[in-house]
Design a protein around this motif. Structure first.
Motif, PDB file in Angstrom:
ATOM      1  N   GLU A   1      -6.128  -6.467  -4.981  1.00 20.42           N
ATOM      2  CA  GLU A   1      -6.883  -5.209  -4.925  1.00 20.42           C
ATOM      3  C   GLU A   1      -6.023  -4.017  -4.529  1.00 20.42           C
ATOM      4  O   GLU A   1      -6.295  -2.889  -4.949  1.00 20.42           O
TER       5      GLU A   1
ATOM      6  N   VAL B   1      -7.204 -12.002  -2.776  1.00 20.32           N
ATOM      7  CA  VAL B   1      -8.002 -10.888  -3.277  1.00 20.32           C
ATOM      8  C   VAL B   1      -7.474  -9.564  -2.741  1.00 20.32           C
ATOM      9  O   VAL B   1      -7.354  -8.574  -3.481  1.00 20.32           O
ATOM     10  N   THR B   2      -7.133  -9.525  -1.456  1.00 18.48           N
ATOM     11  CA  THR B   2      -6.598  -8.292  -0.864  1.00 18.48           C
ATOM     12  C   THR B   2      -5.327  -7.851  -1.574  1.00 18.48           C
ATOM     13  O   THR B   2      -5.170  -6.679  -1.927  1.00 18.48           O
TER      14      THR B   2
ATOM     15  N   ARG C   1       0.836  -1.213   0.000  1.00 17.16           N
ATOM     16  CA  ARG C   1       0.000   0.000   0.000  1.00 17.16           C
ATOM     17  C   ARG C   1       0.866   1.257   0.000  1.00 17.16           C
ATOM     18  O   ARG C   1       0.594   2.210  -0.750  1.00 17.16           O
TER      19      ARG C   1
END
Length: 223
Positions: free
Chosen positions: A93, A89-90, A65
């Motif tokens: 994403e 998925v995290t 991030r």
């Protein structure tokens, strides 16, 4: 030369990945913390990042991030022992380009690295040739000049490794780590079994046994 940043705090895995990628023509830098990962990613000196999630100073998701928020655009492949769908998925994403779970086989990692490089740069070598032998990386078939041959996944990975290192002796240990992965029993005879199977398909003349050392693809003998 393509430059890859490996962020991994487990020394055995880091060494395995570094040696494998280096032997396939990549320049590899290894760091073992999230802080160093972000600092290196932001330099713009790397073409791809392999990111472990279980880092000692912060979670790999937080590292990813922060990298994306600070403008790092290089492709990222996550390498982790976490195999849950939610984690996958995290990761995708928040900015990962691919996600692999440990333990993994090196040939699969190498294929994914090359795929990301092709996507980023718009093309790559698709056929490997040595002497009278060719291997199509897209169809995963070998061509001996007189026949087109279907290969199993392991046979394909083994032949690709040999074709990328023509006239170079590869030890059984090197072949094991590249084709079967870092978790495979070094005392196994699986390499010899697959060499025999590959010879039956492409011909004995292509692969030479170097006693006490390993195997070598010999283009001059095959030509």
């Amino acid at each position: 030369m393509s430059r890859i940043l490996v962020v991994e705090d487990e020394e055995r895995i880091a060494s395995f990945v570094r040696k494998g990628l280096s032997s396939n023509g990549f320049a590899v830098t290894v760091v073992d913390s999230g802080r160093d990962a972000v600092d290196c990613a932001l330099t713009g000196d790397f073409d791809l990042l392999l990111l472990d999630l279980g880092l000692p100073d912060e979670d790999g998701f937080a590292v990813l991030r922060r990298m994306r928020q600070m403008g790092a655009v290089l492709p990222v492949i996550i390498l982790t022992a976490r195999d849950g769908v939610r984690d996958t998925v995290t990761g995708l994403e928040i900015g990962a380009d691919d996600y692999m779970t440990k333990p993994f086989r090196f040939e699969e990692l190498l294929a994914r690295v090359r795929l990301r490089m092709r996507a980023d740069r718009g093309g790559d070598l698709t056929v490997l040739r040595a002497g009278g032998l060719a291997l199509d990386l897209r169809t995963r078939r070998a061509d001996t000049g007189t026949a087109t041959i279907d290969l199993t996944a392991r046979e394909f990975a083994l032949l690709e490794l040999l074709l990328r290192h023509p006239d170079q002796v590869l030890s059984r240990e090197q072949i094991l780590s590249h084709v079967w992965g870092y978790g495979y029993d070094p005392g196994s005879n699986v390499v010899d079994v697959y060499i025999r199977a590959l010879r039956k398909k492409i011909g004995d003349q292509h692969i030479e046994t170097v006693r006490g050392m390993g195997y070598r693809l010999s283009p001059s003998k095959a030509a």
